[in-house]
Design an enzyme around this catalytic site. Structure first.
Site, PDB file in Angstrom:
ATOM      1  N   ASP A 128       0.842  -1.195   0.000  1.00 50.77           N
ATOM      2  CA  ASP A 128       0.000   0.000   0.000  1.00 50.77           C
ATOM      3  C   ASP A 128       0.880   1.250   0.000  1.00 50.77           C
ATOM      4  O   ASP A 128       2.039   1.196   0.427  1.00 50.77           O
ATOM      5  CB  ASP A 128      -0.893  -0.031   1.255  1.00 50.77           C
ATOM      6  CG  ASP A 128      -1.801   1.173   1.372  1.00 50.77           C
ATOM      7  OD1 ASP A 128      -2.330   1.645   0.342  1.00 50.77           O
ATOM      8  OD2 ASP A 128      -1.981   1.663   2.509  1.00 50.77           O
ATOM      9  N   ASP A 172      -0.368   4.925   0.997  1.00 53.87           N
ATOM     10  CA  ASP A 172      -0.667   5.919   2.026  1.00 53.87           C
ATOM     11  C   ASP A 172      -0.473   5.356   3.431  1.00 53.87           C
ATOM     12  O   ASP A 172      -1.106   4.378   3.817  1.00 53.87           O
ATOM     13  CB  ASP A 172      -2.097   6.436   1.870  1.00 53.87           C
ATOM     14  CG  ASP A 172      -2.324   7.070   0.496  1.00 53.87           C
ATOM     15  OD1 ASP A 172      -1.359   7.612  -0.069  1.00 53.87           O
ATOM     16  OD2 ASP A 172      -3.464   7.009  -0.004  1.00 53.87           O
TER      17      ASP A 172
END
Length: 148
Positions: free
Chosen positions: A6, A8
């Site tokens: 991922d 963020d």
């Protein structure tokens, strides 16, 4: 083995930048809607080196898997620009932007959330970044047997 990572609050420091933006412009309800928000995020310590080391390993095929922001339609472009800036052009081909991470097939998902964008349906192992077991990138390096 396929590893999804991922962006963020895993590779880049979304929360810190969000909080700074809120202080500077409190009248803006969604700072992530501002042009340049995603492209100006700073990497989290250890993220870039670890992801590159994972990619260089013969054991892992690494992809960036991130959900889009519904508040900023430019986030698709900005996230792509960020990936090229910090990880290089080769990783542009490894960028997947999907609102449902559970649709992808892989062995590992490194994410700060275990649900909310389909993570709960991911069939591989979820490594929760920032958790008690994996508080930082050194712990991820250990999980994957990386040393550098």
């Amino acid at each position: 083995m396929i590893v999804y990572v991922d962006m963020d609050d895993v590779i880049c420091d979304y929360t810190k930048f969000y909080q700074e933006a809120k202080k500077q412009r409190p009248e803006i309800i969604y700072p992530q809607s501002i042009y340049g928000f995603f492209s100006n995020l700073k990497p989290i310590d250890g993220a870039i080196e670890t992801i590159i080391a994972l990619k260089q390993s013969k054991d892992y095929e690494v992809y960036i898997l991130t959900a889009p922001s519904i508040y900023n339609p430019l986030c698709y472009t900005e996230k792509r620009v960020w990936v090229e800036k910090w990880l290089g052009y080769d990783f542009v081909h490894r960028l997947i932007i999907s609102p449902n991470k559970g649709l992808l097939i892989g062995d590992f998902l490194i994410d700060d959330h275990i649900e909310g964008n389909g993570q709960e349906n991911f069939q591989g192992k979820i490594i929760q970044f920032g958790s008690k077991s994996y508080p930082g990138w050194d712990d991820i390096k250990n999980e994957f047997g990386l040393s550098f």
